[in-house]
Design a protein around this motif. Structure first.
Motif, short mmCIF file in Angstrom:
data_model
loop_
_atom_site.label_atom_id
_atom_site.label_comp_id
_atom_site.label_asym_id
_atom_site.label_seq_id
_atom_site.Cartn_x
_atom_site.Cartn_y
_atom_site.Cartn_z
N PHE A 125 -5.74 -10.25 5.74
CA PHE A 125 -4.31 -10.41 5.48
C PHE A 125 -3.92 -9.77 4.16
O PHE A 125 -4.62 -9.89 3.15
CB PHE A 125 -3.94 -11.89 5.46
N VAL A 126 -2.75 -9.12 4.17
CA VAL A 126 -2.16 -8.55 2.97
C VAL A 126 -0.74 -9.09 2.87
O VAL A 126 0.03 -8.96 3.82
CB VAL A 126 -2.14 -7.01 3.01
N GLU A 127 -0.40 -9.70 1.75
CA GLU A 127 0.90 -10.38 1.66
C GLU A 127 2.04 -9.45 1.26
O GLU A 127 3.17 -9.65 1.70
CB GLU A 127 0.80 -11.55 0.68
N GLU A 128 1.79 -8.47 0.43
CA GLU A 128 2.89 -7.65 -0.06
C GLU A 128 2.76 -6.19 0.35
O GLU A 128 3.57 -5.67 1.10
CB GLU A 128 2.99 -7.77 -1.59
N GLU A 129 1.74 -5.52 -0.16
CA GLU A 129 1.58 -4.10 0.12
C GLU A 129 0.11 -3.72 -0.01
O GLU A 129 -0.67 -4.40 -0.66
CB GLU A 129 2.46 -3.26 -0.83
N LEU A 130 -0.23 -2.62 0.63
CA LEU A 130 -1.62 -2.19 0.72
C LEU A 130 -1.72 -0.74 0.28
O LEU A 130 -1.09 0.14 0.87
CB LEU A 130 -2.12 -2.33 2.17
N GLN A 131 -2.52 -0.50 -0.77
CA GLN A 131 -2.76 0.87 -1.20
C GLN A 131 -4.01 1.39 -0.52
O GLN A 131 -5.07 0.77 -0.57
CB GLN A 131 -2.92 0.95 -2.72
N GLY A 133 -5.82 5.14 -0.48
CA GLY A 133 -5.78 6.53 -0.90
C GLY A 133 -4.43 6.85 -1.52
O GLY A 133 -3.94 6.13 -2.40
N PRO A 134 -3.76 7.92 -1.05
CA PRO A 134 -2.48 8.30 -1.64
C PRO A 134 -1.29 7.56 -1.04
O PRO A 134 -0.15 7.89 -1.34
CB PRO A 134 -2.40 9.80 -1.29
N PHE A 135 -1.55 6.55 -0.21
CA PHE A 135 -0.47 5.86 0.50
C PHE A 135 -0.31 4.42 0.02
O PHE A 135 -1.28 3.74 -0.31
CB PHE A 135 -0.74 5.84 2.01
N LEU A 136 0.94 3.98 0.03
CA LEU A 136 1.27 2.58 -0.16
C LEU A 136 1.90 2.11 1.14
O LEU A 136 2.97 2.59 1.53
CB LEU A 136 2.24 2.38 -1.32
N MET A 137 1.25 1.19 1.81
CA MET A 137 1.74 0.70 3.10
C MET A 137 2.42 -0.65 2.89
O MET A 137 1.86 -1.55 2.24
CB MET A 137 0.61 0.60 4.11
N THR A 138 3.63 -0.80 3.44
CA THR A 138 4.39 -2.03 3.30
C THR A 138 5.01 -2.39 4.64
O THR A 138 5.06 -1.57 5.56
CB THR A 138 5.51 -1.88 2.26
N HIS A 139 5.52 -3.63 4.71
CA HIS A 139 6.23 -4.01 5.93
C HIS A 139 7.58 -3.30 6.00
O HIS A 139 8.00 -2.90 7.07
CB HIS A 139 6.44 -5.52 5.99
N GLY A 140 8.25 -3.13 4.87
CA GLY A 140 9.54 -2.47 4.94
C GLY A 140 10.23 -2.28 3.61
O GLY A 140 11.16 -1.50 3.51
N HIS A 141 9.78 -2.99 2.59
CA HIS A 141 10.45 -2.83 1.30
C HIS A 141 9.96 -1.55 0.63
O HIS A 141 8.80 -1.16 0.77
CB HIS A 141 10.16 -4.03 0.40
#
Length: 214
Positions: A125-131, A133-141
């Motif tokens: 589980f990731v609560e806010e955001e996941l880095q 490599g060169p990407f930041l993955m988020t739900h939508g913010h």
């Protein structure tokens, strides 16, 4: 359809997911599994079983691309009332068939109130955001403080196609300078129309093909 993002090849798939092939990673968002069951709980008569088609599509993608990791950018389920006995049974069978997969779930707004139930599933589980490599993955913010390229879900982007008498509203990927918004994977989801702009490319999905909207 392959695009360049942060000097990486990202393949946009007509199944409304993306493939980061160099990392053997499949990404998707907004399945809203068990939406019919949540409506049933509220007294709305809807037929059960819609989640099976989405799980079958995900199963086919995992096998076809032989991925090792699946990242879900939020809203795996519709809400805490989605997890009926039948839905939980089907999810358990699905995960049992994919024990070799590393599952990551960014908790979305629709997971509120159901974290304890979801912990019975094999997610990291990731609560806010996941880095990654060169990407930041988020739900939508969108994170204004990062220089990383963001990949996000949440808004269920759609694009209007108007050609003569033809009127269509199709799911789409939205590519901006520093962000990629992906469509909702789930078959029981609505969405919000987006418009092309000078710094925005839109890739629509129709008839199992992806095409750029000018």
């Amino acid at each position: 359809m392959i695009i360049q993002a942060a000097q990486q090849n990202i393949e946009l798939l007509p199944e409304k997911a993306f493939l980061w092939r160099s990392e053997n990673l499949l990404g998707l968002s907004d399945l809203h599994l068990g939406k019919a069951e949540s409506y049933q709980f509220a007294g709305v008569p809807m037929p059960s079983g819609g989640h099976l088609a989405d799980l079958d599509t995900l199963n086919q993608l995992i096998h076809y691309y032989a991925v090792h990791r699946v990242v879900i950018l939020g809203d795996w389920i519709h809400n805490k009332y989605s997890l009926s006995e039948i839905v939980v049974r089907d999810l358990n069978s699905f995960f049992a068939a994919h024990r070799n997969i590393e599952w990551t779930l960014l908790l979305g707004n629709h997971e509120t109130g159901s974290h304890d139930i979801l912990r019975n599933m094999p997610f990291h589980f990731v609560e806010e955001e996941l880095q990654m490599g060169p990407f930041l993955m988020t739900h939508g913010h969108k994170n204004p403080d990062t220089d990383l390229f963001q990949i996000q879900g949440h808004t269920h982007p759609l694009v209007n196609i108007n050609q003569g008498a033809l009127r269509l509203k199709l799911p789409c990927f939205v590519l901006e300078k520093k962000a990629l918004t992906i469509p909702a994977f789930g078959s029981m989801t609505g969405g919000y129309a987006v418009k092309p702009g000078p710094n925005k490319r839109i890739f629509a999905i129709g008839n199992r093909e992806i095409f750029e909207v000018e």
